[in-house]
Design a protein around this motif. Structure first.
Motif: not given
Length: 224
Positions: A2-10, A163-169, A217-218
């Protein structure tokens, strides 16, 4: 799984030397440029495709992880669940069974197309020149006959939004492996790209870029 989080870089991509991300020459207009850059078809603004950024990062990392010779120069598609490349970037076509795909899961990294920043988009609309036609040449070694060719480039100083998104599974490890790969693969890929080049003609001076104002993302600063 399951996906438990996202990391976002802008952040912002800054063009350091002329940037040529080619649009192909399938539809060259009479009198037009032979080697045009890619542009948004709606407003003609230059942009950097996410596929170009992601593909270059992947290529540089395959060299770093010593996967190029192992795969005879082809893109790594081993599909192994713990492969740093296939897990982060995707496995593409693979002969592995669906069980391997189930263990590995989907691609973790999503890279957006990078459009001009608001400021540079405004300057483009106001008529500021953001591209140049650079002439390159080669000479016949005996006759000295010239073979000139023009190439279109985005000029140094232009900035693009990034922008990029990294999914934590969670694949049974609480997301530990994906968390580790964010630093080992994603951030390292950005470091390598910044020290290499993007687009065509990099060995002739084109394509040096830099990242600035990278945040997560923070809204926390990311240093490469």
């Amino acid at each position: 799984m399951k996906q438990i989080g996202n990391k976002k870089i802008t952040g912002t991509i800054v063009v350091k030397t002329g940037l040529h991300v080619g649009a192909g020459t399938d539809k060259v207009e009479i009198g037009g440029m032979d080697n045009p850059i890619i542009r948004n078809p709606l407003n003609r603004e230059p942009y950097i495709p996410g596929s170009s950024l992601k593909g270059k990062m992947r290529s540089l990392l395959e060299w770093k992880f010593d996967l190029v010779e192992k795969n005879a120069g082809r893109v790594c598609s081993c599909g192994e669940p713990d492969c740093k490349i296939c897990r982060v970037f995707g496995a593409g076509n693979t002969a592995k069974t669906s069980e391997s795909a189930k263990k590995r899961g989907p691609s973790r990294l999503i890279v957006r197309d990078a459009a001009l920043t608001e400021d540079w988009s405004r300057q483009f609309k106001e008529g500021k020149t953001l591209v140049e036609e650079k002439s390159e040449n080669s000479l016949n070694r005996i006759t000295a006959e010239a073979n000139p060719r023009p190439i279109e480039r985005v000029v140094p100083g232009v900035e693009f939004s990034f922008e990029m998104i990294y999914r934590i599974l969670d694949t049974g490890d609480g997301g530990k492996t994906d968390g580790e790969y964010f630093d080992l693969v994603v951030l390292e890929g950005l470091r390598l790209l910044q020290n290499d080049y993007l687009g065509g003609g990099g060995t002739r001076g084109n394509g040096r870029i830099g990242f600035k104002d990278l945040k997560d993302e923070s809204n926390k600063e990311i240093k490469l």
